[in-house]
Design a protein around this motif. Structure first.
Motif, short mmCIF file in Angstrom:
data_model
loop_
_atom_site.label_atom_id
_atom_site.label_comp_id
_atom_site.label_asym_id
_atom_site.label_seq_id
_atom_site.Cartn_x
_atom_site.Cartn_y
_atom_site.Cartn_z
N PRO A 67 0.81 -1.23 0.00
CA PRO A 67 0.00 0.00 0.00
C PRO A 67 0.84 1.27 0.00
O PRO A 67 0.49 2.24 -0.66
CB PRO A 67 -0.83 -0.12 1.29
N GLU A 68 1.96 1.24 0.75
CA GLU A 68 2.75 2.47 0.87
C GLU A 68 3.41 2.88 -0.43
O GLU A 68 3.86 4.01 -0.58
CB GLU A 68 3.79 2.35 2.00
N PHE A 107 -2.01 5.95 -3.10
CA PHE A 107 -3.44 6.28 -3.13
C PHE A 107 -3.82 6.89 -1.79
O PHE A 107 -3.27 6.55 -0.76
CB PHE A 107 -4.29 5.02 -3.33
N MET A 129 -6.64 7.19 1.15
CA MET A 129 -7.80 6.40 1.55
C MET A 129 -8.49 7.06 2.74
O MET A 129 -7.84 7.49 3.70
CB MET A 129 -7.37 4.98 1.90
N LEU A 167 -8.03 8.27 12.22
CA LEU A 167 -7.10 9.39 12.43
C LEU A 167 -6.09 8.98 13.49
O LEU A 167 -6.37 8.11 14.32
CB LEU A 167 -7.86 10.63 12.90
N PHE A 168 -4.91 9.61 13.46
CA PHE A 168 -3.91 9.31 14.47
C PHE A 168 -4.25 10.12 15.71
O PHE A 168 -4.09 11.35 15.71
CB PHE A 168 -2.52 9.65 13.96
N HIS A 205 -2.89 10.60 18.49
CA HIS A 205 -1.83 11.26 19.25
C HIS A 205 -1.24 12.45 18.52
O HIS A 205 -0.39 13.14 19.06
CB HIS A 205 -0.73 10.25 19.58
N PHE A 254 1.09 14.10 7.67
CA PHE A 254 1.73 12.79 7.75
C PHE A 254 2.18 12.25 6.38
O PHE A 254 3.33 11.87 6.20
CB PHE A 254 0.76 11.79 8.42
N GLY A 255 1.25 12.25 5.44
CA GLY A 255 1.56 11.69 4.12
C GLY A 255 2.67 12.46 3.43
O GLY A 255 3.53 11.87 2.76
N MET A 294 5.96 11.53 5.06
CA MET A 294 6.42 10.22 4.61
C MET A 294 7.05 10.31 3.23
O MET A 294 7.89 9.53 2.86
CB MET A 294 5.24 9.23 4.56
N ARG A 295 6.60 11.31 2.46
CA ARG A 295 7.16 11.49 1.13
C ARG A 295 8.34 12.42 1.13
O ARG A 295 8.83 12.83 0.08
CB ARG A 295 6.08 12.06 0.20
N LYS A 296 8.79 12.80 2.33
CA LYS A 296 9.97 13.66 2.49
C LYS A 296 9.84 14.98 1.73
O LYS A 296 10.79 15.46 1.10
CB LYS A 296 11.23 12.91 2.04
N ARG A 336 -6.45 14.56 5.00
CA ARG A 336 -5.25 13.75 5.12
C ARG A 336 -5.04 12.90 3.85
O ARG A 336 -3.91 12.67 3.43
CB ARG A 336 -5.38 12.83 6.34
N ALA A 337 -6.16 12.47 3.27
CA ALA A 337 -6.04 11.61 2.08
C ALA A 337 -5.75 12.42 0.83
O ALA A 337 -5.04 11.95 -0.04
CB ALA A 337 -7.32 10.79 1.90
N VAL A 382 -1.88 14.78 -0.32
CA VAL A 382 -0.74 14.28 -1.08
C VAL A 382 -1.04 14.25 -2.58
O VAL A 382 -0.24 13.78 -3.37
CB VAL A 382 -0.33 12.86 -0.60
N MET A 404 -5.38 2.19 11.87
CA MET A 404 -4.50 3.34 11.86
C MET A 404 -3.21 3.03 11.15
O MET A 404 -2.65 3.88 10.46
CB MET A 404 -4.24 3.80 13.29
N ALA A 440 -0.07 3.27 6.16
CA ALA A 440 0.48 2.60 4.98
C ALA A 440 0.01 3.28 3.71
O ALA A 440 0.80 3.56 2.82
CB ALA A 440 0.06 1.12 4.98
N THR A 441 -1.29 3.59 3.65
CA THR A 441 -1.78 4.23 2.42
C THR A 441 -1.17 5.63 2.25
O THR A 441 -1.13 6.15 1.16
CB THR A 441 -3.32 4.37 2.40
N LEU A 442 -0.69 6.20 3.36
CA LEU A 442 -0.07 7.52 3.27
C LEU A 442 1.42 7.43 2.96
O LEU A 442 2.11 8.43 2.97
CB LEU A 442 -0.30 8.29 4.57
N GLY A 443 1.91 6.21 2.76
CA GLY A 443 3.29 6.06 2.32
C GLY A 443 4.25 5.56 3.37
O GLY A 443 5.46 5.57 3.15
N ALA A 444 3.75 5.13 4.53
CA ALA A 444 4.65 4.63 5.56
C ALA A 444 4.82 3.12 5.42
O ALA A 444 3.85 2.38 5.40
CB ALA A 444 4.09 4.97 6.95
N ARG A 480 8.06 2.42 9.57
CA ARG A 480 7.58 3.77 9.90
C ARG A 480 6.17 3.76 10.46
O ARG A 480 5.80 4.60 11.27
CB ARG A 480 7.69 4.68 8.67
N TYR A 496 0.96 11.21 24.62
CA TYR A 496 -0.47 11.09 24.44
C TYR A 496 -0.95 9.82 25.13
O TYR A 496 -0.35 8.77 25.01
CB TYR A 496 -0.78 11.00 22.94
N GLY A 531 -8.57 5.62 16.86
CA GLY A 531 -8.62 6.38 15.61
C GLY A 531 -9.86 7.24 15.48
O GLY A 531 -10.09 7.87 14.48
#
Lengths: 369, 308
Positions: free
Chosen positions: A76-77, A81, A83, A90-91, A93, A102-103, A106-108, A150-151, A154, B199, B204-208, B212, B300, B306
């Motif tokens: 997936p990473e 895409f 999602m 959601l995270f 924390h 976040f995304g 992750m893509r620097k 968030r989706a 990116v 979560m 993962a879908t966000l690229g991690a 990570r 936290y 989530g």
């Protein structure tokens, strides 16, 4: 990141859990910028299809390609895409800002660029004032919008949405539909949207894919699927609440005219099937008064005021109960004459597989005589 | 605020019937089910709070006339006694840290539906049910100079002469790991199971990638649970006694606080001094727990599903 593809193709995509087939041989082509809904009752395989697309579930067989690039083997990473999950995921924390960032992180992406894009996206979903809050401090609708932000931040090639509005109350759901359409229009992101709510799907998307037991039943525009359901299942799912088991015989006159009989009724419809059929009729398509030579007499058994219209249950002499929607006020026990335009009767061959499958919440549309 | 200002209250007073005890308690924010905790409270009072206070008071009443703090000054003045603090830390801290750190990867793996999960869990839980004495007894044979462990290593040519794993801190630590690890693992597993795997999917879908996902999502959400796991593991290891006497060198590097207290009480019959050592041990434990929980509060510690 945003190298636009022109075609996403699913070919023979299947997914089985042990001996249970959740998705069987799905073929679908999605063009760039399209807004497509996967629609069906729970357990129809729509979420499985979405997870397969996202890479969260491996395929049992089949391929997914983007133009000429095969993507179904990528984790997936590495698919890139976006999602949106049903319960948002959601995270908890991280602040709203950092959830959305976040995304990009992750893509620097460079920090200044992250800040610019996150701010712009939060602006877009009207959450700029809440950037510093944690998800737990937001309302359901706001969390929902964070998940969307968030989706999409990116600028993914494909956005996947898994029943994103199902946790919201009715009013918020309507508002969010407008938001989603606006977002899709403004960002032009190819979106695949999973829902069990036909009304939501009709109002949102360009193209509907109706699924049942892991198999595609119909693909078409909302108008097509609504007006011309491909089979009795789709008709039942799209609100054709009167599903009448009848017998069809072709009329002498040419032009595909059909005589429908059974349940003490005699109707004229259009079509080319013969023998036992299911005649599917929407409550809205039944008028008070004769129409196209179709006339059913009955007694108003139940009348529900629904604001703009009345929802009636009309019992015919042969004890068939019809769902009718009308503007006219009727009184309980009143004798009425009902008519249906012949092209508004959908005629499907009756078969074990074609039997209408109603939502368990709804009453059965017809009581057999 | 007077009663007459609130209509509800005045109505209640004006009401002809006397309301039930339950309602009157509820008005004061007391649920009558709380009464059920009375026996337990009594039990704690009689068997825990009173003895604790008694012990603390006793520690300030030395046998010899050396003043109220005499025992404390004696403890910190005696290098052998004072050294027991260092010994305890040198055994308990590595054991607790190892148990928690080793529990994390295993819990991550065991969190999903793994084949043979129940068998693995059973194997892991057995050491807890066996008890420290039996485990120590087993290790005494297994790790000894002629035990299987050394014989295998020697046969494999990895070592020239038997490793000294008994009657020093290594033996005690090994025993603490064997009995403490399953506990840390089960606790960590329950914490990690509370984290919604959606979560990680979202990450993962966000690229991690997997690493990570763990570092940015799972671990931060797990930290509060790990802090508690560490505290409990540490407390368990800190009060080590049977394995310290059996596998360690209780008069040398394994002269831990519990051994010191036991010896003082039952060999020298100096109960006030033993109480002093116990009080010191308790204070140190509380300090460590306080420090860990203090650090934890900077992370936290809310919902991990989530959805707020």
């Amino acid at each position: 990141m945003n190298d636009r593809f022109s075609q996403l193709r699913l070919e023979g995509v299947s997914r089985a859990y042990g001996s249970t087939v959740a998705l069987a041989n799905m073929n679908l082509t999605v063009g760039n910028g399209e807004f497509v809904a996967l629609l069906g009752p729970s357990g129809c395989g729509k979420t499985t299809a979405l997870n397969c697309l996202a890479g969260l579930l491996p395929l049992t067989s089949g391929t997914i390609t983007m133009d000429d690039r095969r993507i179904d083997l990528l984790p997936p990473e590495r698919r890139g895409f976006g999602m949106v999950f049903q319960n948002y995921a959601l995270f908890p924390h991280l602040s709203v800002y950092r959830n959305v960032a976040f995304g990009l992180q992750m893509r620097k992406v460079r920090r200044a660029e992250v800040r610019r894009r996150v701010s712009a996206t939060l602006e877009l979903v009207q959450l700029a004032d809440h950037a510093g809050k944690r998800p737990g401090q937001l309302s359901g609708g706001q969390q929902q919008r964070v998940a969307i932000a968030r989706a999409v931040v990116v600028e993914p090639q494909l956005v996947l949405m898994d029943e994103p509005l199902s946790n919201l109350d009715a009013k918020l759901r309507r508002d969010m539909r407008v938001e989603l359409r606006r977002l899709h229009r403004e960002l032009g992101l190819t979106t695949i949207y999973v829902t069990h709510d036909q009304e939501e799907a009709l109002s949102l998307v360009d193209r509907l894919v109706v699924l049942r037991d892991g198999q595609i039943q119909q693909v078409g525009s909302p108008e097509e699927v609504y007006r011309r359901p491909a089979n009795a299942f789709v008709a039942g799912f799209m609100g054709y609440r009167n599903m009448l088991p009848m017998t069809a015989t072709p009329a002498e006159a040419a032009g595909g005219e059909l005589r429908l009989s059974g349940l003490g009724l005699s109707l004229t419809g259009l079509g080319h099937v013969q023998g036992p059929v299911i005649a599917a009729i929407r409550p809205d398509d039944i008028d008070l008064g004769e129409r196209d030579g179709n006339c059913i007499e009955g007694v108003v058994e139940e009348a529900q005021f629904e604001g703009r219209e009345y929802e009636l249950l009309v019992r015919t002499a042969a004890e068939t109960v019809l769902h009718v929607r009308t503007h006219r006020h009727t009184t309980l026990g009143e004798r009425v004459r009902l008519g249906i335009a012949r092209d508004r009767i959908m005629v499907y061959p009756a078969g074990p597989d074609e039997s209408p499958e109603q939502d368990s919440a709804e009453p059965l549309p017809v009581q057999a005589p | 605020m007077t009663l007459s200002e609130t209509p509800v209250a005045s109505e209640a007073i004006a009401g002809p019937e006397r309301r039930s005890l339950r309602h009157r308690l509820a008005d004061r924010g007391v649920d009558r089910l709380l009464l059920l905790s009375l026996p337990a409270s009594l039990f704690v009072l009689v068997f825990f709070i009173y003895p604790s206070i008694y012990g603390v008071v006793l520690s300030f009443r030395p046998l010899k006339p050396v003043g109220a703090f005499g025992n404390y000054t004696h403890f910190f003045g005696d290098p052998f006694l004072r050294g027991s603090i260092v010994n305890t830390f040198r055994i308990a801290l590595p054991a607790a840290i190892f148990n928690v750190l080793a529990a994390i990867p295993l819990a991550v793996v065991m969190r999903g539906a793994v084949k043979g999960q129940r068998i693995i869990n059973t194997i892991l839980v057995i050491p807890i049910s066996l008890g420290t004495v039996l485990v120590a007894d087993g290790l005494l044979n297994y790790l000894g100079p002629n035990g299987w462990f050394n014989r295998v290593l020697m046969a494999a040519g990895l070592i020239g002469h038997p490793l000294q794993l008994l009657h020093n801190q290594w033996g005690v630590m090994l025993s603490l790991v064997i009995t403490g690890f399953p506990f840390a693992f089960l606790l960590t597993l329950s914490y990690i199971s509370g984290i919604d795997p959606k979560m990680e999917s979202a990450a993962a879908t966000l690229g991690a990638g997997p690493w990570r996902q763990f570092w940015h999502v799972t671990l931060p959400l797990l930290v509060p649970g790990l802090a508690i796991t560490f505290c409990l593991s540490f407390v368990l290891a800190f009060s080590v006694f049977p394995s310290a006497t059996m596998l360690g060198n209780p008069n040398g590097d394994s002269h831990v606080l519990a051994v010191a207290a036991a010896n003082t009480a039952f060999q020298q019959y100096d109960f006030p001094m033993a109480s002093t050592i116990s009080v010191i041990a308790a204070a140190i434990e509380l300090l460590v727990i306080g420090a860990v929980l203090g650090l934890r509060s900077r992370f936290y510690a809310g919902t991990t599903t989530g959805k707020g």
